[in-house]
Write a protein that holds these residues in place. Structure first.
Motif, PDB file in Angstrom:
ATOM      1  N   ARG A 134       0.852  -1.186   0.000  1.00 56.94           N
ATOM      2  CA  ARG A 134       0.000   0.000   0.000  1.00 56.94           C
ATOM      3  C   ARG A 134       0.888   1.236   0.000  1.00 56.94           C
ATOM      4  O   ARG A 134       1.706   1.432   0.906  1.00 56.94           O
ATOM      5  N   CYS A 158      -4.579  -8.488  -3.374  1.00 56.80           N
ATOM      6  CA  CYS A 158      -5.519  -7.369  -3.282  1.00 56.80           C
ATOM      7  C   CYS A 158      -5.003  -6.146  -4.041  1.00 56.80           C
ATOM      8  O   CYS A 158      -4.894  -5.053  -3.496  1.00 56.80           O
ATOM      9  N   THR A 160      -4.881  -2.909  -6.037  1.00 58.65           N
ATOM     10  CA  THR A 160      -5.795  -1.778  -6.229  1.00 58.65           C
ATOM     11  C   THR A 160      -5.077  -0.597  -6.882  1.00 58.65           C
ATOM     12  O   THR A 160      -5.575   0.523  -6.855  1.00 58.65           O
ATOM     13  N   ILE A 178      -7.067 -10.386  -7.196  1.00 59.61           N
ATOM     14  CA  ILE A 178      -8.177  -9.441  -7.278  1.00 59.61           C
ATOM     15  C   ILE A 178      -9.233  -9.823  -6.241  1.00 59.61           C
ATOM     16  O   ILE A 178      -9.635 -10.982  -6.134  1.00 59.61           O
ATOM     17  N   THR A 179      -9.711  -8.812  -5.515  1.00 56.86           N
ATOM     18  CA  THR A 179     -10.708  -8.996  -4.453  1.00 56.86           C
ATOM     19  C   THR A 179     -12.005  -8.278  -4.813  1.00 56.86           C
ATOM     20  O   THR A 179     -12.164  -7.758  -5.921  1.00 56.86           O
ATOM     21  N   TRP A 181     -12.799  -5.467  -4.161  1.00 58.82           N
ATOM     22  CA  TRP A 181     -12.558  -4.064  -4.502  1.00 58.82           C
ATOM     23  C   TRP A 181     -13.105  -3.749  -5.892  1.00 58.82           C
ATOM     24  O   TRP A 181     -13.631  -2.662  -6.133  1.00 58.82           O
ATOM     25  N   ILE A 182     -13.016  -4.727  -6.782  1.00 60.19           N
ATOM     26  CA  ILE A 182     -13.469  -4.518  -8.169  1.00 60.19           C
ATOM     27  C   ILE A 182     -14.983  -4.382  -8.253  1.00 60.19           C
ATOM     28  O   ILE A 182     -15.510  -3.892  -9.251  1.00 60.19           O
ATOM     29  N   ASP A 184     -16.764  -2.471  -6.313  1.00 52.22           N
ATOM     30  CA  ASP A 184     -17.106  -1.198  -5.672  1.00 52.22           C
ATOM     31  C   ASP A 184     -17.277  -0.111  -6.735  1.00 52.22           C
ATOM     32  O   ASP A 184     -16.309   0.277  -7.402  1.00 52.22           O
ATOM     33  N   ARG A 187     -14.902   3.294  -5.686  1.00 50.45           N
ATOM     34  CA  ARG A 187     -13.438   3.334  -5.787  1.00 50.45           C
ATOM     35  C   ARG A 187     -12.866   2.234  -6.685  1.00 50.45           C
ATOM     36  O   ARG A 187     -11.657   2.234  -6.938  1.00 50.45           O
ATOM     37  N   GLY A 188     -13.692   1.325  -7.166  1.00 50.81           N
ATOM     38  CA  GLY A 188     -13.187   0.214  -7.963  1.00 50.81           C
ATOM     39  C   GLY A 188     -13.174   0.450  -9.457  1.00 50.81           C
ATOM     40  O   GLY A 188     -12.731  -0.424 -10.217  1.00 50.81           O
ATOM     41  N   LEU A 191      -9.887  -0.121 -11.370  1.00 50.46           N
ATOM     42  CA  LEU A 191      -9.543  -1.537 -11.440  1.00 50.46           C
ATOM     43  C   LEU A 191     -10.414  -2.268 -12.453  1.00 50.46           C
ATOM     44  O   LEU A 191      -9.947  -3.187 -13.138  1.00 50.46           O
ATOM     45  N   LEU A 212     -13.584  -6.403   2.719  1.00 52.17           N
ATOM     46  CA  LEU A 212     -13.908  -6.166   1.314  1.00 52.17           C
ATOM     47  C   LEU A 212     -15.131  -6.941   0.825  1.00 52.17           C
ATOM     48  O   LEU A 212     -15.105  -7.590  -0.232  1.00 52.17           O
TER      49      LEU A 212
END
Length: 268
Positions: A134, A158, A160, A178-179, A181-182, A184, A187-188, A191, A212
């Motif tokens: 991160r 993960c 991002t 890939i989690t 997050w995609i 969302d 914010r995704g 991605l 997530l």
């Protein structure tokens, strides 16, 4: 369709009352095998214990390592403890290790030292690496480059990040996890555009549960906690944004995960 979840935090206290039921739901949802994430040496011991206690059908495996948040715990004895854990058949990768310059829960010099020494163990034992990053891609790449030729494989879990970061990871022959997050819509979105650029054979899926929870999941669980049974929603979103059939994505990501972690094919 059979899926492999390459990152689930099964040791998380929120799962304690119902781990067996949670696994049953995952298997029912088509998640064939799971890799339990170790985030400290004690947590890695616990992850190994869960794999041994809850599975006799080659479904559960784990990683062993020290997360950058826990890097201040790394000391002169840690590498030997890690080697001992990696001697266990259920332990399939070094990690979760890496750098986190977003929260800085451990001082950056200690994060870098712990990461470098874990990469050295992975190189020595020829084990793949499960990486956390991160806000630290430049420094992580600089460290990783010195070890990459001696590592069989490494996955940025993960992912991002931005396009440039993705390309640099792929140039170093890294895998990408890939989690949810995609899933969302807030914010995704970046991605969603990038996921189609991850080559087949480099892409894997993970829940990162209990974190997530896919925002696109319907209906949403009342407790708001993610679990491996929801990995098919990550699959759906990945397939949608790659323009691929869900069954095809399930097949190639699972084949990739099986090869990366050396997972056995289960006898049905």
């Amino acid at each position: 369709m059979q899926l492999i979840d390459i990152g689930v935090n099964l040791t998380h206290p929120s799962f304690a009352p119902e781990r067996e039921a949670l696994l049953a739901r995952a298997f029912q949802a088509g998640v064939e095998q799971l890799v339990v994430t170790g985030t400290s040496l004690d947590d890695s011991e616990a992850a190994l214990g869960l794999c041994q206690a809850l599975d006799d059908q080659q479904r559960l495996f784990c990683t062993a390592g020290v997360h950058p948040h826990e890097a201040s715990q790394w000391n002169s004895a840690s590498a030997a403890v890690l080697r001992g854990l990696l001697a266990e058949p259920r332990v399939r990768a070094v990690g979760e290790c890496g750098l986190d310059f977003n929260r800085d829960f451990s001082p950056r010099p200690q994060q870098e030292k712990a990461f470098e020494e874990q990469l050295a163990v992975a190189s020595e034992l020829h084990r793949p690496v499960f990486i956390h990053e991160r806000d630290a891609s430049e420094r992580l790449l600089a460290i990783l480059k010195d070890f990459r030729d001696r590592l069989p494989a490494a996955v940025v879990h993960c992912f991002t990040g931005e396009r440039r970061t993705l390309y640099r990871y792929l140039d170093l022959d890294l895998h990408i996890g890939i989690t949810g997050w995609i899933c969302d819509e807030r914010r995704g979105t970046p991605l969603q555009e990038l996921v189609r650029e991850i080559p087949r054979g480099r892409l894997m899926l993970e829940s990162d549960a209990p974190y997530l929870l896919p925002r696109s999941l319907r209906p949403k669980p009342k407790h708001g906690r993610n679990e491996p049974a929801f990995l098919p929603e990550v699959l759906r979103c990945v397939a949608l944004h790659r323009g691929e059939d869900e069954a095809d994505v399930a097949a190639h990501t699972s084949a990739c995960a099986r090869a990366f972690f050396g997972l056995p094919r289960r006898a049905e």
